[in-house]
Scaffold this motif. Structure first.
Motif, PDB file in Angstrom:
ATOM      1  N   LEU A 269      61.480 -43.601 -57.364  1.00 35.72           N
ATOM      2  CA  LEU A 269      62.074 -44.148 -56.151  1.00 35.72           C
ATOM      3  C   LEU A 269      60.947 -44.520 -55.193  1.00 35.72           C
ATOM      4  CD1 LEU A 269      65.190 -41.914 -55.349  1.00 35.72           C
ATOM      5  CD2 LEU A 269      65.164 -44.348 -55.940  1.00 35.72           C
ATOM      6  N   PRO A 270      60.935 -45.752 -54.698  1.00 40.44           N
ATOM      7  CA  PRO A 270      59.887 -46.153 -53.750  1.00 40.44           C
ATOM      8  C   PRO A 270      59.949 -45.319 -52.481  1.00 40.44           C
ATOM      9  CG  PRO A 270      61.124 -48.050 -54.574  1.00 40.44           C
ATOM     10  CD  PRO A 270      61.882 -46.837 -54.983  1.00 40.44           C
ATOM     11  N   ASP A 271      58.793 -45.132 -51.840  1.00 41.52           N
ATOM     12  CA  ASP A 271      58.792 -44.439 -50.563  1.00 41.52           C
ATOM     13  C   ASP A 271      59.163 -45.409 -49.449  1.00 41.52           C
ATOM     14  OD1 ASP A 271      56.529 -45.993 -50.158  1.00 41.52           O
ATOM     15  OD2 ASP A 271      55.132 -44.354 -50.515  1.00 41.52           O
ATOM     16  N   GLY A 272      59.269 -44.874 -48.246  1.00 43.57           N
ATOM     17  CA  GLY A 272      59.695 -45.707 -47.123  1.00 43.57           C
ATOM     18  C   GLY A 272      58.751 -46.854 -46.842  1.00 43.57           C
ATOM     19  N   VAL A 273      57.450 -46.643 -47.036  1.00 45.47           N
ATOM     20  CA  VAL A 273      56.474 -47.707 -46.792  1.00 45.47           C
ATOM     21  C   VAL A 273      56.692 -48.864 -47.758  1.00 45.47           C
ATOM     22  CG1 VAL A 273      54.011 -48.264 -46.786  1.00 45.47           C
ATOM     23  CG2 VAL A 273      54.790 -46.075 -45.882  1.00 45.47           C
ATOM     24  N   SER A 274      56.953 -48.546 -49.030  1.00 43.98           N
ATOM     25  CA  SER A 274      57.189 -49.604 -50.016  1.00 43.98           C
ATOM     26  C   SER A 274      58.462 -50.382 -49.701  1.00 43.98           C
ATOM     27  CB  SER A 274      57.276 -49.001 -51.425  1.00 43.98           C
ATOM     28  OG  SER A 274      56.035 -48.412 -51.794  1.00 43.98           O
ATOM     29  N   TYR A 275      59.496 -49.677 -49.234  1.00 45.61           N
ATOM     30  CA  TYR A 275      60.715 -50.369 -48.832  1.00 45.61           C
ATOM     31  C   TYR A 275      60.433 -51.338 -47.687  1.00 45.61           C
ATOM     32  CZ  TYR A 275      63.994 -47.556 -51.606  1.00 45.61           C
ATOM     33  OH  TYR A 275      64.693 -46.979 -52.630  1.00 45.61           O
ATOM     34  N   ALA A 276      59.622 -50.906 -46.736  1.00 42.71           N
ATOM     35  CA  ALA A 276      59.286 -51.771 -45.600  1.00 42.71           C
ATOM     36  C   ALA A 276      58.531 -53.009 -46.070  1.00 42.71           C
ATOM     37  CB  ALA A 276      58.459 -50.990 -44.581  1.00 42.71           C
ATOM     38  N   GLY A 277      57.569 -52.830 -46.972  1.00 39.90           N
ATOM     39  CA  GLY A 277      56.826 -53.973 -47.494  1.00 39.90           C
ATOM     40  C   GLY A 277      57.717 -54.925 -48.261  1.00 39.90           C
TER      41      GLY A 277
END
Length: 294
Positions: A269-277
């Protein structure tokens, strides 16, 4: 994918709905192909996987081309251009496959979706297309999204992140070069000449890199070939049925499938930073599609 937009028509709501359905189905099938490559877990060289994928797909697209247009559909006056695009396809796909062996599926997919950013820049450089404020915003958002995911200045940086970024650049070069393909090429011919160069280029190094394929892995190889052929065909048909500005935004459904398959099979599962990117990259692509429609 947007390169096929030049063949699209404007048939109205029914055609738009059919195009959207084809795009969604095509992206799902391509996501299954990517997940199948990741299942192999780097046990085979990327060029070997690509060679088998193209070799399995070639009879299918050849039969399709002959059925739709006969032997004339296989003729072209631009072999050099097709060879160039095939070479770009091979090196871009190999980079993506290398990345799949080392990175989470959702992360590598998100970075590869930066391709439209490079399309804008290459179109401006090669065809002198005007970069207005909206396109510049899209470029800025796209690059910001990539930097957020890759995090080059932090301890979370992985050199493998450069693989999908390279894939995005080669894919953009393919899309820009597609503008030079003459309109006389049929849909079947475009499919045939997208696969044939892959077979030829990827076959050259096989005597030196070939690894024996385990019995169960043959099923995965065939799945990759079938899924990739079906996915490209459906996406190509989507751009034929509806304008690019209608169907292109649904390309980003691949991020949802990549996240789902990554979680389902590998517990990623991607972390929050990856979701933002990823959000920034999607926003950049949607702005580009909106400007194209305008």
């Amino acid at each position: 994918m947007e390169a096929i937009a030049s063949t699209s028509r404007g048939p109205g709501r029914a055609g738009a709905n059919a195009g959207i359905c084809c795009m969604l189905a095509g992206i799902l099938v391509l996501s299954l192909s990517d997940a199948s490559v990741k299942v192999l877990d780097g046990r085979y060289p990327a060029l070997q996987i690509l060679f088998l994928r193209a070799l399995i797909a070639l009879p299918l697209v050849t039969a399709l081309a002959l059925a739709l247009g006969g032997r004339p559909a296989l003729r072209t006056r631009q072999p050099g251009l097709h060879a160039l695009r095939g070479f770009l396809n091979v090196i871009g796909a190999c980079a993506f496959y290398r990345g799949l062996a080392e990175l989470p599926l959702a992360e590598i997919t998100a970075i590869a979706y930066a391709a439209p950013v490079f399309v804008v820049l290459l179109s401006a450089a090669v065809y002198k297309e005007r970069l207005d404020a909206w396109r510049m915003l899209a470029v800025a958002l796209g690059f910001a999204g990539v930097l957020v995911i890759v995090r080059p200045a932090s301890g979370a940086f992985q050199a493998a992140s450069l693989y999908p970024l390279f894939t995005a650049m080669t894919y953009a070069a393919m899309m820009v070069s597609a503008k030079r393909i003459t309109p006389s090429h049929s849909f079947a011919a475009l499919m045939f000449y997208s696969v044939l160069p892959q077979v030829l280029f990827s076959a050259l190094p096989q005597p030196w890199i070939w690894q024996p394929v385990a019995g169960a892995d043959w099923l995965v190889m065939f799945a990759i070939g079938i899924f990739s052929s079906a996915g490209i065909s459906l996406i190509s048909q989507a751009f034929r049925l509806a304008p690019a500005s209608v169907v292109a935004p649904f390309d980003y459904s691949g991020l949802l499938w990549a996240t789902f398959f990554g979680w389902l099979v590998w517990g990623e599962l991607p972390d929050g930073v990856s979701y933002a990117g990823a959000t920034l990259i999607v926003a950049a692509g949607l702005i580009g599609a909106w400007r194209k429609k305008r």
